[in-house]
Design a protein around this motif. Structure first.
Motif, PDB file in Angstrom:
ATOM      1  N   GLU A  86       0.820  -1.217   0.000  1.00  0.00           N
ATOM      2  CA  GLU A  86       0.000   0.000   0.000  1.00  0.00           C
ATOM      3  C   GLU A  86       0.852   1.265   0.000  1.00  0.00           C
ATOM      4  O   GLU A  86       0.407   2.310  -0.436  1.00  0.00           O
ATOM      5  CB  GLU A  86      -0.923   0.009   1.224  1.00  0.00           C
ATOM      6  CG  GLU A  86      -1.985  -1.064   1.206  1.00  0.00           C
ATOM      7  CD  GLU A  86      -3.013  -0.847   0.110  1.00  0.00           C
ATOM      8  OE1 GLU A  86      -3.304   0.315  -0.230  1.00  0.00           O
ATOM      9  OE2 GLU A  86      -3.530  -1.845  -0.405  1.00  0.00           O
ATOM     10  N   ARG A  87       2.070   1.175   0.468  1.00  0.00           N
ATOM     11  CA  ARG A  87       2.933   2.348   0.584  1.00  0.00           C
ATOM     12  C   ARG A  87       3.714   2.620  -0.697  1.00  0.00           C
ATOM     13  O   ARG A  87       3.691   3.718  -1.221  1.00  0.00           O
ATOM     14  CB  ARG A  87       3.900   2.137   1.750  1.00  0.00           C
ATOM     15  CG  ARG A  87       4.926   3.188   1.916  1.00  0.00           C
ATOM     16  CD  ARG A  87       4.445   4.223   2.873  1.00  0.00           C
ATOM     17  NE  ARG A  87       5.556   5.142   3.153  1.00  0.00           N
ATOM     18  CZ  ARG A  87       5.393   6.417   3.311  1.00  0.00           C
ATOM     19  NH1 ARG A  87       4.189   6.921   3.281  1.00  0.00           N
ATOM     20  NH2 ARG A  87       6.406   7.186   3.543  1.00  0.00           N
ATOM     21  N   CYS A  88       4.422   1.576  -1.229  1.00  0.00           N
ATOM     22  CA  CYS A  88       5.307   1.821  -2.377  1.00  0.00           C
ATOM     23  C   CYS A  88       4.835   1.176  -3.672  1.00  0.00           C
ATOM     24  O   CYS A  88       5.369   1.465  -4.732  1.00  0.00           O
ATOM     25  CB  CYS A  88       6.728   1.346  -2.060  1.00  0.00           C
ATOM     26  SG  CYS A  88       6.875  -0.425  -1.789  1.00  0.00           S
ATOM     27  N   CYS A  97       4.763 -10.830   2.773  1.00  0.00           N
ATOM     28  CA  CYS A  97       4.314  -9.467   3.081  1.00  0.00           C
ATOM     29  C   CYS A  97       4.000  -9.315   4.568  1.00  0.00           C
ATOM     30  O   CYS A  97       3.940 -10.275   5.315  1.00  0.00           O
ATOM     31  CB  CYS A  97       3.086  -9.117   2.253  1.00  0.00           C
ATOM     32  SG  CYS A  97       1.610  -9.972   2.789  1.00  0.00           S
ATOM     33  N   VAL A  98       3.808  -8.073   4.960  1.00  0.00           N
ATOM     34  CA  VAL A  98       3.410  -7.738   6.329  1.00  0.00           C
ATOM     35  C   VAL A  98       1.981  -7.209   6.250  1.00  0.00           C
ATOM     36  O   VAL A  98       1.699  -6.270   5.509  1.00  0.00           O
ATOM     37  CB  VAL A  98       4.342  -6.653   6.915  1.00  0.00           C
ATOM     38  CG1 VAL A  98       3.883  -6.260   8.314  1.00  0.00           C
ATOM     39  CG2 VAL A  98       5.778  -7.128   6.916  1.00  0.00           C
ATOM     40  N   GLY A 102      -5.509  -4.886   7.886  1.00  0.00           N
ATOM     41  CA  GLY A 102      -6.174  -5.305   6.653  1.00  0.00           C
ATOM     42  C   GLY A 102      -5.478  -4.881   5.375  1.00  0.00           C
ATOM     43  O   GLY A 102      -5.969  -5.150   4.283  1.00  0.00           O
ATOM     44  N   SER A 103      -4.353  -4.199   5.467  1.00  0.00           N
ATOM     45  CA  SER A 103      -3.590  -3.783   4.278  1.00  0.00           C
ATOM     46  C   SER A 103      -2.275  -4.553   4.237  1.00  0.00           C
ATOM     47  O   SER A 103      -1.775  -5.009   5.267  1.00  0.00           O
ATOM     48  CB  SER A 103      -3.299  -2.284   4.319  1.00  0.00           C
ATOM     49  OG  SER A 103      -4.503  -1.549   4.307  1.00  0.00           O
ATOM     50  N   TYR A 104      -1.740  -4.667   3.061  1.00  0.00           N
ATOM     51  CA  TYR A 104      -0.491  -5.406   2.871  1.00  0.00           C
ATOM     52  C   TYR A 104       0.650  -4.445   2.591  1.00  0.00           C
ATOM     53  O   TYR A 104       0.510  -3.492   1.822  1.00  0.00           O
ATOM     54  CB  TYR A 104      -0.631  -6.388   1.707  1.00  0.00           C
ATOM     55  CG  TYR A 104      -1.703  -7.418   1.929  1.00  0.00           C
ATOM     56  CD1 TYR A 104      -1.525  -8.448   2.834  1.00  0.00           C
ATOM     57  CD2 TYR A 104      -2.911  -7.355   1.240  1.00  0.00           C
ATOM     58  CE1 TYR A 104      -2.518  -9.394   3.056  1.00  0.00           C
ATOM     59  CE2 TYR A 104      -3.907  -8.288   1.445  1.00  0.00           C
ATOM     60  CZ  TYR A 104      -3.698  -9.312   2.355  1.00  0.00           C
ATOM     61  OH  TYR A 104      -4.669 -10.240   2.561  1.00  0.00           O
ATOM     62  N   ASP A 112       4.450   0.401   9.557  1.00  0.00           N
ATOM     63  CA  ASP A 112       4.389   1.366  10.672  1.00  0.00           C
ATOM     64  C   ASP A 112       4.049   2.768  10.177  1.00  0.00           C
ATOM     65  O   ASP A 112       3.350   3.520  10.847  1.00  0.00           O
ATOM     66  CB  ASP A 112       5.722   1.391  11.424  1.00  0.00           C
ATOM     67  CG  ASP A 112       5.976   0.091  12.167  1.00  0.00           C
ATOM     68  OD1 ASP A 112       4.996  -0.655  12.422  1.00  0.00           O
ATOM     69  OD2 ASP A 112       7.155  -0.191  12.475  1.00  0.00           O
ATOM     70  N   ALA A 113       4.551   3.119   8.998  1.00  0.00           N
ATOM     71  CA  ALA A 113       4.278   4.448   8.446  1.00  0.00           C
ATOM     72  C   ALA A 113       2.835   4.556   7.987  1.00  0.00           C
ATOM     73  O   ALA A 113       2.249   5.648   7.974  1.00  0.00           O
ATOM     74  CB  ALA A 113       5.232   4.745   7.277  1.00  0.00           C
ATOM     75  N   GLY A 114       2.238   3.423   7.591  1.00  0.00           N
ATOM     76  CA  GLY A 114       0.851   3.429   7.146  1.00  0.00           C
ATOM     77  C   GLY A 114       0.711   4.023   5.769  1.00  0.00           C
ATOM     78  O   GLY A 114       1.671   4.317   5.070  1.00  0.00           O
ATOM     79  N   ASN A 115      -0.521   4.226   5.373  1.00  0.00           N
ATOM     80  CA  ASN A 115      -0.790   4.764   4.063  1.00  0.00           C
ATOM     81  C   ASN A 115      -1.141   6.235   4.215  1.00  0.00           C
ATOM     82  O   ASN A 115      -2.259   6.590   4.525  1.00  0.00           O
ATOM     83  CB  ASN A 115      -1.933   4.000   3.398  1.00  0.00           C
ATOM     84  CG  ASN A 115      -2.120   4.419   1.954  1.00  0.00           C
ATOM     85  OD1 ASN A 115      -1.340   5.200   1.416  1.00  0.00           O
ATOM     86  ND2 ASN A 115      -3.160   3.907   1.341  1.00  0.00           N
TER      87      ASN A 115
END
Length: 120
Positions: A86-88, A97-98, A102-104, A112-115
């Motif tokens: 979701e980030r990059c 994945c982590v 509910g997001s990958y 940790d940074a989140g979206n």
């Protein structure tokens, strides 16, 4: 006597055999033509060589069969589902994945940074 020897020499030349000096039993530049037991020894060596070749071929074939049986076929392997970070935006197998809320994500730092809407 001379004529008989001459006829034998001509016949051996036509047959493709080297001329042999009848007193010494040697062909020019070659080993003696008659060595006791030489043909038996050559047959034994040829047989040993073929036997060695057969054992080598069999062992290579068995090693190939073992390697082939050890690795799973394509149908036995399961394809893993791919997910997007979701980030990059990197795609990776779901097993690597982590998952966070509910997001990958591809790593813990991105989880940790989140979206926040930014792609780095």
């Amino acid at each position: 006597m001379f004529l008989r020897r001459r006829v034998a020499m001509v016949a051996s030349i036509r047959a493709g055999r080297p001329r042999v000096n009848s007193q010494q039993g040697l062909a020019p530049g070659l080993w003696p033509q008659t060595v006791p037991g030489a043909s038996d020894m050559l047959v034994g060596m040829k047989l040993l060589l073929w036997l060695l070749f057969g054992v080598l071929a069999y062992s290579l074939w068995r090693a190939h069969q073992r390697r082939r049986a050890a690795r799973p076929s394509v149908s036995e392997r399961q394809a893993e589902r791919m997910v997007r970070c979701e980030r990059c935006g990197v795609h990776l197998p779901i097993g690597e994945c982590v998952e966070h809320h509910g997001s990958y994500y591809c790593c813990h730092r991105h989880a940790d940074a989140g979206n926040d809407g930014n792609r780095s």
